[in-house]
Design a protein around this motif. Structure first.
Motif, PDB file in Angstrom:
ATOM      1  N   MET A  41       1.035  -1.190   0.149  1.00  0.00           N
ATOM      2  CA  MET A  41       0.085  -0.108  -0.068  1.00  0.00           C
ATOM      3  C   MET A  41       1.020   1.270   0.032  1.00  0.00           C
ATOM      4  O   MET A  41       0.457   2.352  -0.461  1.00  0.00           O
ATOM      5  CB  MET A  41      -0.876  -0.059   1.113  1.00  0.00           C
ATOM      6  N   GLN A  42       1.837   1.120   0.824  1.00  0.00           N
ATOM      7  CA  GLN A  42       2.755   2.421   0.647  1.00  0.00           C
ATOM      8  C   GLN A  42       3.504   2.482  -0.887  1.00  0.00           C
ATOM      9  O   GLN A  42       3.763   3.695  -1.224  1.00  0.00           O
ATOM     10  CB  GLN A  42       4.008   2.370   1.560  1.00  0.00           C
ATOM     11  N   ASP A  43       3.698   1.576  -1.695  1.00  0.00           N
ATOM     12  CA  ASP A  43       4.307   1.544  -2.632  1.00  0.00           C
ATOM     13  C   ASP A  43       3.165   2.401  -3.709  1.00  0.00           C
ATOM     14  O   ASP A  43       3.604   2.750  -4.938  1.00  0.00           O
ATOM     15  CB  ASP A  43       4.627   0.265  -3.431  1.00  0.00           C
ATOM     16  N   GLY A  44       1.983   2.406  -3.444  1.00  0.00           N
ATOM     17  CA  GLY A  44       0.855   2.887  -4.228  1.00  0.00           C
ATOM     18  C   GLY A  44       0.502   1.909  -5.285  1.00  0.00           C
ATOM     19  O   GLY A  44      -0.444   2.313  -6.103  1.00  0.00           O
ATOM     20  N   ASN A  45       0.914   0.631  -4.947  1.00  0.00           N
ATOM     21  CA  ASN A  45       0.422  -0.359  -6.076  1.00  0.00           C
ATOM     22  C   ASN A  45      -0.880  -1.119  -5.493  1.00  0.00           C
ATOM     23  O   ASN A  45      -0.447  -1.851  -4.512  1.00  0.00           O
ATOM     24  CB  ASN A  45       1.598  -1.213  -6.420  1.00  0.00           C
ATOM     25  N   PRO A  46      -1.830  -1.174  -5.903  1.00  0.00           N
ATOM     26  CA  PRO A  46      -3.240  -1.619  -5.164  1.00  0.00           C
ATOM     27  C   PRO A  46      -3.226  -3.328  -5.376  1.00  0.00           C
ATOM     28  O   PRO A  46      -3.639  -4.018  -4.419  1.00  0.00           O
ATOM     29  CB  PRO A  46      -4.272  -1.016  -5.931  1.00  0.00           C
ATOM     30  N   THR A  47      -2.305  -3.678  -6.206  1.00  0.00           N
ATOM     31  CA  THR A  47      -2.297  -5.224  -6.745  1.00  0.00           C
ATOM     32  C   THR A  47      -1.098  -5.722  -5.834  1.00  0.00           C
ATOM     33  O   THR A  47      -1.044  -7.043  -5.647  1.00  0.00           O
ATOM     34  CB  THR A  47      -1.892  -5.554  -8.108  1.00  0.00           C
ATOM     35  N   GLY A  48      -0.220  -5.052  -5.254  1.00  0.00           N
ATOM     36  CA  GLY A  48       0.842  -5.470  -4.546  1.00  0.00           C
ATOM     37  C   GLY A  48       1.908  -6.299  -5.310  1.00  0.00           C
ATOM     38  O   GLY A  48       2.509  -6.935  -5.015  1.00  0.00           O
ATOM     39  N   ALA A  49       2.103  -5.745  -6.616  1.00  0.00           N
ATOM     40  CA  ALA A  49       3.040  -6.538  -7.511  1.00  0.00           C
ATOM     41  C   ALA A  49       4.630  -6.595  -7.039  1.00  0.00           C
ATOM     42  O   ALA A  49       5.432  -7.383  -7.071  1.00  0.00           O
ATOM     43  CB  ALA A  49       2.945  -5.744  -8.858  1.00  0.00           C
ATOM     44  N   HIS A  50       4.788  -5.362  -6.112  1.00  0.00           N
ATOM     45  CA  HIS A  50       6.428  -5.116  -5.634  1.00  0.00           C
ATOM     46  C   HIS A  50       6.419  -6.325  -4.512  1.00  0.00           C
ATOM     47  O   HIS A  50       7.523  -6.658  -4.027  1.00  0.00           O
ATOM     48  CB  HIS A  50       6.314  -3.956  -5.219  1.00  0.00           C
ATOM     49  N   SER A  51       5.193  -6.803  -3.878  1.00  0.00           N
ATOM     50  CA  SER A  51       5.631  -7.821  -2.813  1.00  0.00           C
ATOM     51  C   SER A  51       5.127  -9.072  -3.138  1.00  0.00           C
ATOM     52  O   SER A  51       4.801  -9.948  -2.067  1.00  0.00           O
ATOM     53  CB  SER A  51       4.902  -7.093  -1.653  1.00  0.00           C
ATOM     54  N   GLN A  52       5.229  -9.434  -4.294  1.00  0.00           N
ATOM     55  CA  GLN A  52       5.039 -10.934  -4.645  1.00  0.00           C
ATOM     56  C   GLN A  52       5.890 -11.785  -3.977  1.00  0.00           C
ATOM     57  O   GLN A  52       5.640 -12.841  -3.764  1.00  0.00           O
ATOM     58  CB  GLN A  52       5.217 -11.063  -6.234  1.00  0.00           C
ATOM     59  N   PHE A  53       7.324 -11.558  -3.739  1.00  0.00           N
ATOM     60  CA  PHE A  53       8.235 -12.515  -3.030  1.00  0.00           C
ATOM     61  C   PHE A  53       7.693 -12.643  -1.642  1.00  0.00           C
ATOM     62  O   PHE A  53       7.634 -13.721  -1.286  1.00  0.00           O
ATOM     63  CB  PHE A  53       9.554 -11.740  -3.329  1.00  0.00           C
ATOM     64  N   TRP A  54       7.336 -11.503  -0.846  1.00  0.00           N
ATOM     65  CA  TRP A  54       6.810 -11.560   0.400  1.00  0.00           C
ATOM     66  C   TRP A  54       5.708 -12.507   0.765  1.00  0.00           C
ATOM     67  O   TRP A  54       5.693 -13.097   1.478  1.00  0.00           O
ATOM     68  CB  TRP A  54       6.694 -10.338   1.080  1.00  0.00           C
ATOM     69  N   TRP A  55       4.588 -12.169  -0.336  1.00  0.00           N
ATOM     70  CA  TRP A  55       3.381 -13.069  -0.354  1.00  0.00           C
ATOM     71  C   TRP A  55       3.808 -14.451  -0.674  1.00  0.00           C
ATOM     72  O   TRP A  55       2.872 -15.444   0.176  1.00  0.00           O
ATOM     73  CB  TRP A  55       2.475 -12.480  -1.408  1.00  0.00           C
ATOM     74  N   GLY A  56       4.542 -14.821  -1.489  1.00  0.00           N
ATOM     75  CA  GLY A  56       4.804 -16.115  -1.707  1.00  0.00           C
ATOM     76  C   GLY A  56       5.820 -16.803  -0.382  1.00  0.00           C
ATOM     77  O   GLY A  56       5.444 -18.000  -0.149  1.00  0.00           O
ATOM     78  N   TYR A  57       6.666 -16.013   0.199  1.00  0.00           N
ATOM     79  CA  TYR A  57       7.349 -16.637   1.204  1.00  0.00           C
ATOM     80  C   TYR A  57       6.615 -16.635   2.449  1.00  0.00           C
ATOM     81  O   TYR A  57       6.365 -17.741   2.968  1.00  0.00           O
ATOM     82  CB  TYR A  57       8.433 -15.496   1.525  1.00  0.00           C
ATOM     83  N   SER A  58       5.520 -15.729   2.650  1.00  0.00           N
ATOM     84  CA  SER A  58       4.602 -15.867   3.718  1.00  0.00           C
ATOM     85  C   SER A  58       3.582 -17.012   3.593  1.00  0.00           C
ATOM     86  O   SER A  58       3.392 -17.724   4.604  1.00  0.00           O
ATOM     87  CB  SER A  58       3.500 -14.335   3.868  1.00  0.00           C
ATOM     88  N   LEU A  59       3.201 -17.216   2.280  1.00  0.00           N
ATOM     89  CA  LEU A  59       2.556 -18.527   2.187  1.00  0.00           C
ATOM     90  C   LEU A  59       3.001 -19.726   2.297  1.00  0.00           C
ATOM     91  O   LEU A  59       2.603 -20.604   2.889  1.00  0.00           O
ATOM     92  CB  LEU A  59       2.035 -18.457   0.819  1.00  0.00           C
ATOM     93  N   THR A  60       4.164 -19.756   1.758  1.00  0.00           N
ATOM     94  CA  THR A  60       5.089 -21.066   1.936  1.00  0.00           C
ATOM     95  C   THR A  60       5.453 -21.150   3.397  1.00  0.00           C
ATOM     96  O   THR A  60       5.196 -22.482   4.070  1.00  0.00           O
ATOM     97  CB  THR A  60       6.445 -20.844   1.348  1.00  0.00           C
ATOM     98  N   TYR A  61       5.810 -20.162   4.073  1.00  0.00           N
ATOM     99  CA  TYR A  61       6.056 -20.341   5.684  1.00  0.00           C
ATOM    100  C   TYR A  61       4.654 -20.644   6.309  1.00  0.00           C
ATOM    101  O   TYR A  61       4.913 -21.553   6.957  1.00  0.00           O
ATOM    102  CB  TYR A  61       6.418 -18.969   6.043  1.00  0.00           C
ATOM    103  N   TRP A  62       3.677 -20.150   6.126  1.00  0.00           N
ATOM    104  CA  TRP A  62       2.467 -20.573   6.819  1.00  0.00           C
ATOM    105  C   TRP A  62       2.147 -22.185   6.469  1.00  0.00           C
ATOM    106  O   TRP A  62       1.761 -22.864   7.269  1.00  0.00           O
ATOM    107  CB  TRP A  62       1.193 -19.654   6.175  1.00  0.00           C
ATOM    108  N   ILE A  63       2.148 -22.466   5.266  1.00  0.00           N
ATOM    109  CA  ILE A  63       1.957 -24.056   4.907  1.00  0.00           C
ATOM    110  C   ILE A  63       2.702 -24.888   5.789  1.00  0.00           C
ATOM    111  O   ILE A  63       2.253 -25.931   6.327  1.00  0.00           O
ATOM    112  CB  ILE A  63       2.080 -24.219   3.297  1.00  0.00           C
TER     113      ILE A  63
END
Length: 92
Positions: A41-63
């Motif tokens: 949200m701070q990047d101003g990108n509503p889709t969060g394209a800059h944080s795809q690595f973090w979402w993937g990492y978070s999902l993998t870590y959660w699983i």
């Protein structure tokens, strides 16, 4: 204490250890996901394209955390069955 009893207790302790390691990791994954969302949200990108690595990492870590927790529960619940399988040829 008989070997089967000791193995049963040690299997349950191992299951508790897995559960203890899995619970904080789930909370860490949730916090990591929230931080990633705020970063997007701070990047101003509503889709969060800059944080795809973090979402993937978070999902993998959660699983992996959920799998670890589920394995711990399985070891606790099925410890007696597991010990019987491991010690099937050994007499008490």
């Amino acid at each position: 204490m008989k070997p089967k009893q000791l193995a049963n207790v040690l299997t349950r302790i191992l299951g508790l250890s897995f559960c203890a390691h899995g619970v904080p990791a789930v909370f860490a994954a949730i916090i990591n996901g929230v931080i990633s969302l705020v970063h997007a949200m701070q990047d101003g990108n509503p889709t969060g394209a800059h944080s795809q690595f973090w979402w993937g990492y978070s999902l993998t870590y959660w699983i992996t955390s959920v799998i670890e927790f589920a394995t711990g529960i399985y070891l606790i619940v099925r410890s007696r069955w597991l010990v019987e399988k491991l010690f099937k040829d050994e007499a008490e």
